[in-house]
Motif scaffolding. Structure first.
Motif, PDB file in Angstrom:
ATOM      1  N   HIS A  81       0.838  -1.198   0.000  1.00 21.83           N
ATOM      2  CA  HIS A  81       0.000   0.000   0.000  1.00 21.83           C
ATOM      3  C   HIS A  81       0.871   1.245   0.000  1.00 21.83           C
ATOM      4  O   HIS A  81       1.969   1.271   0.569  1.00 21.83           O
ATOM      5  N   SER A  99      -2.387  -1.428  -3.611  1.00 31.42           N
ATOM      6  CA  SER A  99      -3.491  -0.582  -3.176  1.00 31.42           C
ATOM      7  C   SER A  99      -3.031   0.866  -3.052  1.00 31.42           C
ATOM      8  O   SER A  99      -2.161   1.181  -2.246  1.00 31.42           O
ATOM      9  N   ILE A 197      -6.363  -3.320  -5.818  1.00 30.17           N
ATOM     10  CA  ILE A 197      -7.556  -3.053  -5.004  1.00 30.17           C
ATOM     11  C   ILE A 197      -7.499  -1.577  -4.670  1.00 30.17           C
ATOM     12  O   ILE A 197      -6.683  -1.160  -3.844  1.00 30.17           O
ATOM     13  N   PRO A 233      -7.455   1.464   3.912  1.00 31.14           N
ATOM     14  CA  PRO A 233      -7.169   0.324   4.800  1.00 31.14           C
ATOM     15  C   PRO A 233      -7.448   0.621   6.266  1.00 31.14           C
ATOM     16  O   PRO A 233      -7.727  -0.294   7.047  1.00 31.14           O
ATOM     17  N   LEU A 240     -10.450  -4.098   2.089  1.00 26.94           N
ATOM     18  CA  LEU A 240      -9.160  -4.598   1.620  1.00 26.94           C
ATOM     19  C   LEU A 240      -8.989  -6.066   1.976  1.00 26.94           C
ATOM     20  O   LEU A 240      -8.577  -6.879   1.127  1.00 26.94           O
TER      21      LEU A 240
END
Length: 257
Positions: A81, A99, A197, A233, A240
């Motif tokens: 992320h 992400s 995502i 998140p 997630l």
């Protein structure tokens, strides 16, 4: 449970199955994954604090050490992320779940900060300066859909792993400056192994350029979190966690077919 693997600080949860490895990039530490890991239940997961590397935080060093850790733990995949996305995309032989981060190019804010150079930037990352800014309406409150989610205590919790020591602040600053000098469009991982995502309301990392790159490389279209921003998140951890599980099932089914 906090522990050390290959000299890296990690936070493990669960005990079942090959682990999913979570990595975040500065100014966010692994605390951003706490609720995501809990959502995974008994499934083993390991959140890795890459700012504990103890050597210059170049993308080569970060990805090499992460590859070693994944081999050591028998990881089933990596969830990256924020500024950790380019690190995940330089791994080999593993599914990578990315992400909201610089999969294609670094955002203008981080490019501007990188111009300061590692030494000056590391001073800016001191908690007394960083927390005040990130907890303001100009900081991480813009990175969530509901600004009340990102109160000062939350900001402290999700950044403390990165800013807790001079060594880690220096590593974070080196990481940001390294990204500004790298060609982020060069991935080591095959696009077919990448699952994106993505919160679709993130002004720093919009989904459209990523969608285009994945399409050009034969990858799957992003799984979009409607209204999600950079901090999804933390704000919507179930999104997630559940989508990583779904994407992992898709990778497994593809390998078996």
């Amino acid at each position: 449970m906090a522990e050390s693997i290959l000299g890296l600080s990690v936070q493990s949860q669960g005990s079942s199955g090959a682990p999913l490895v979570f990595i975040a990039g500065p100014p966010l530490g692994i605390a951003i994954f706490e609720q995501v890991q809990r959502r995974l239940g008994d499934r083993r997961s390991i959140a890795v604090e890459l700012t504990s590397l103890g050597e210059p935080a170049t993308l080569t060093n970060l990805s090499r050490r992460l590859q070693q850790l994944c081999s050591e733990t028998g990881a089933a995949g990596v969830v990256a992320h924020g500024l950790a996305v380019p690190v995940g995309l330089r791994l080999e032989g593993l599914p990578v779940y990315i992400s909201n981060g610089p999969a294609v190019q670094l955002d203008p804010l981080m490019r501007s900060l990188a111009l300061m150079g590692p030494r000056a930037l590391s001073r800016l990352l001191k908690p007394e300066l960083l927390t005040r800014w990130l907890a303001s309406s100009a900081g991480l409150r813009r990175a969530v859909s509901n600004p009340y989610v990102m109160d000062r205590d939350t900001v402290v919790r999700v950044t403390e792993g990165v800013v807790s020591s001079a060594e880690r602040r220096r590593a974070a600053a080196e990481w940001i400056c390294a990204l500004a000098s790298e060609d982020l469009d060069q991935w080591s991982v095959d696009a077919s192994q990448v699952s994106a995502i993505w919160g679709d309301s993130d002004p720093l990392y919009p989904v459209a350029p990523l969608r285009k790159v994945l399409s050009e490389r034969g990858g799957q279209a992003p799984s979009v979190i409607l209204g999600g921003r950079l901090m999804h998140p933390e704000e919507r951890p179930w999104e997630l966690a559940d989508r990583v599980v779904d994407a992992e099932k898709g990778h497994t089914a593809t390998q078996m077919s």
